[in-house]
Design a protein around this motif. Structure first.
Motif, PDB file in Angstrom:
ATOM      1  N   SER A  36       0.726  -1.219   0.046  1.00  0.00           N
ATOM      2  CA  SER A  36       0.101  -0.242   0.014  1.00  0.00           C
ATOM      3  C   SER A  36       1.035   1.133   0.057  1.00  0.00           C
ATOM      4  O   SER A  36       0.716   2.215  -0.779  1.00  0.00           O
ATOM      5  N   ILE A  37       1.982   1.120   0.871  1.00  0.00           N
ATOM      6  CA  ILE A  37       2.724   2.305   0.730  1.00  0.00           C
ATOM      7  C   ILE A  37       3.466   2.473  -0.427  1.00  0.00           C
ATOM      8  O   ILE A  37       3.728   3.766  -1.047  1.00  0.00           O
ATOM      9  N   GLY A  38       3.995   1.340  -0.936  1.00  0.00           N
ATOM     10  CA  GLY A  38       4.656   1.569  -2.139  1.00  0.00           C
ATOM     11  C   GLY A  38       3.570   1.994  -3.128  1.00  0.00           C
ATOM     12  O   GLY A  38       4.089   2.935  -4.214  1.00  0.00           O
ATOM     13  N   LEU A  39       2.397   1.655  -3.317  1.00  0.00           N
ATOM     14  CA  LEU A  39       1.538   2.099  -4.427  1.00  0.00           C
ATOM     15  C   LEU A  39       1.178   3.859  -4.292  1.00  0.00           C
ATOM     16  O   LEU A  39       1.223   4.548  -5.221  1.00  0.00           O
ATOM     17  N   GLN A  40       1.247   4.218  -2.972  1.00  0.00           N
ATOM     18  CA  GLN A  40       1.043   5.412  -2.503  1.00  0.00           C
ATOM     19  C   GLN A  40       2.334   6.330  -3.160  1.00  0.00           C
ATOM     20  O   GLN A  40       2.254   7.342  -3.719  1.00  0.00           O
TER      21      GLN A  40
END
Length: 356
Positions: A36-40
């Motif tokens: 999720s953090i990577g996608l953000q």
């Protein structure tokens, strides 16, 4: 001859056993968090601003996984721990960034608005549930859960009014799903209604079910919204005490709906204030007294934010959208209409009293 003695595990051994039990589920939540953090970060690189925050992505990813896969007992303990305890720690840590001066500055008008919202919404939700043909006890559970703090309020009120386990399960099931939908959907009202950070914080504090979910719903709107939302929500949670006291006095007069064996029981005041709210207040007091240095606020806030994303991943993994089909239509309608009423009342008060 020596007598056989029972050998009890040592505390370190028990702790290691507990850690091994929790590790798989926590590890899964961490994996969803990292994605999720990577996608953000990819969003930030492409658009210079994340249109969907990591915590929202984490919920959606968790729900997607849960739709196609039901966690076995190997995973459940860690997922449950991440969804509850880790999020409670995040809420507690948030207290370090809030001064009691902010509570005083909120003024009597806001405090009166919070109390009025809770009282009016309880009455309106109860009336809606009864009009839909629900029994008295489940109507009370829906009204208190919707108006105060979701599942926590339902759990606190149920033994006081002698609610059955079926009533509790029905009330909690759909409320849990609506709680997640509120976290996802409420930020969309910011541009739609032109809400400022303070107004949105008040709206989130008045409408989102659980204290930790307020944190998740307000993070996208900034620190001001998070602080105000949390303060409003804490005052709202404190209304649970007077409500439970009142219901304990009225419980013998309830009819319609079979109570559990033993009937209504007296409330326990020591169970009304969760440990993390006490911790929040202690840290807020330390902040107000200057015991928490300014340099520590940034790291503490970042830790709280990361824990929130982990917990949102766990929350998504615990939501089975198919439960809607198993919950009665009247209960679903009562909870949904009660939430819509709460939103309208809250928005009306914010604009009428010019709060925020």
């Amino acid at each position: 001859m020596q007598k056989n003695r029972l050998v009890t595990p040592s505390k370190p051994r028990l702790a290691m056993s507990r850690l091994r039990e929790l590790a798989p589920g926590i590890g899964l939540c961490l994996a969803v968090t990292l994605v999720s953090i990577g996608l953000q970060h990819l969003e930030e690189g492409a658009f210079e601003h994340p249109y969907i925050e990591a915590l929202v992505i984490a919920i959606l990813l968790g729900m997607a996984i849960r739709t196609f896969w039901t966690p076995s007992p190997l995973w459940r303990s860690g997922i449950a721990f991440s969804a509850k305890q880790l999020l409670e720690v995040a809420v507690m840590l948030l207290g370090a960034s809030i001064s009691f001066a902010a509570i005083v500055a909120s003024g009597p008008v806001l405090l009166a608005a919070i109390v009025a919202t809770v009282v009016v919404t309880i009455m309106a939700s109860f009336a809606i549930s009864r009009l839909l043909g629900l029994a008295v006890r489940i109507s009370i559970l829906i009204a208190c859960g919707n108006s105060i703090c979701g599942n926590s309020a339902i759990a606190a009120v149920a033994p006081v009014i002698g609610a059955s386990s079926d009533d509790v399960a029905s009330s909690i099931s759909f409320t849990a799903i609506l709680g997640v939908l509120m976290v996802l959907g409420l930020p969309l009202l910011i541009p739609l209604l032109g809400l400022g950070a303070g107004q949105y914080g008040i709206l989130a504090g008045l409408t989102v079910y659980a204290v930790p979910q307020v944190l998740a719903a307000t993070v996208p709107a900034g620190l001001v919204a998070t602080q105000i939302g949390t303060l409003v929500k804490l005052v709202r949670v404190l209304m649970l005490g007077p409500v439970v006291v009142g219901l304990s006095l009225l419980a013998p007069r309830f009819d319609g709906g079979a109570p559990e064996a033993g009937g209504a029981r007296r409330f326990d005041p020591f169970k009304l204030v969760p440990w993390f709210i006490l911790g929040f207040l202690v840290l807020a007091a330390c902040r107000s007294l200057g015991l928490v240095p300014d340099a520590a606020i940034g790291p503490i806030t970042r830790v709280a934010g990361t824990l929130t994303v982990v917990s949102m991943a766990a929350l998504g993994l615990g939501v089975d959208v198919r439960v809607i089909g198993r919950v009665g239509g009247r209960v679903t309608a009562a909870v949904t209409l009660s939430l819509a009423t709460l939103l309208l009342i809250s928005l009306g008060l914010i604009h009428l009293l010019r709060l925020g």
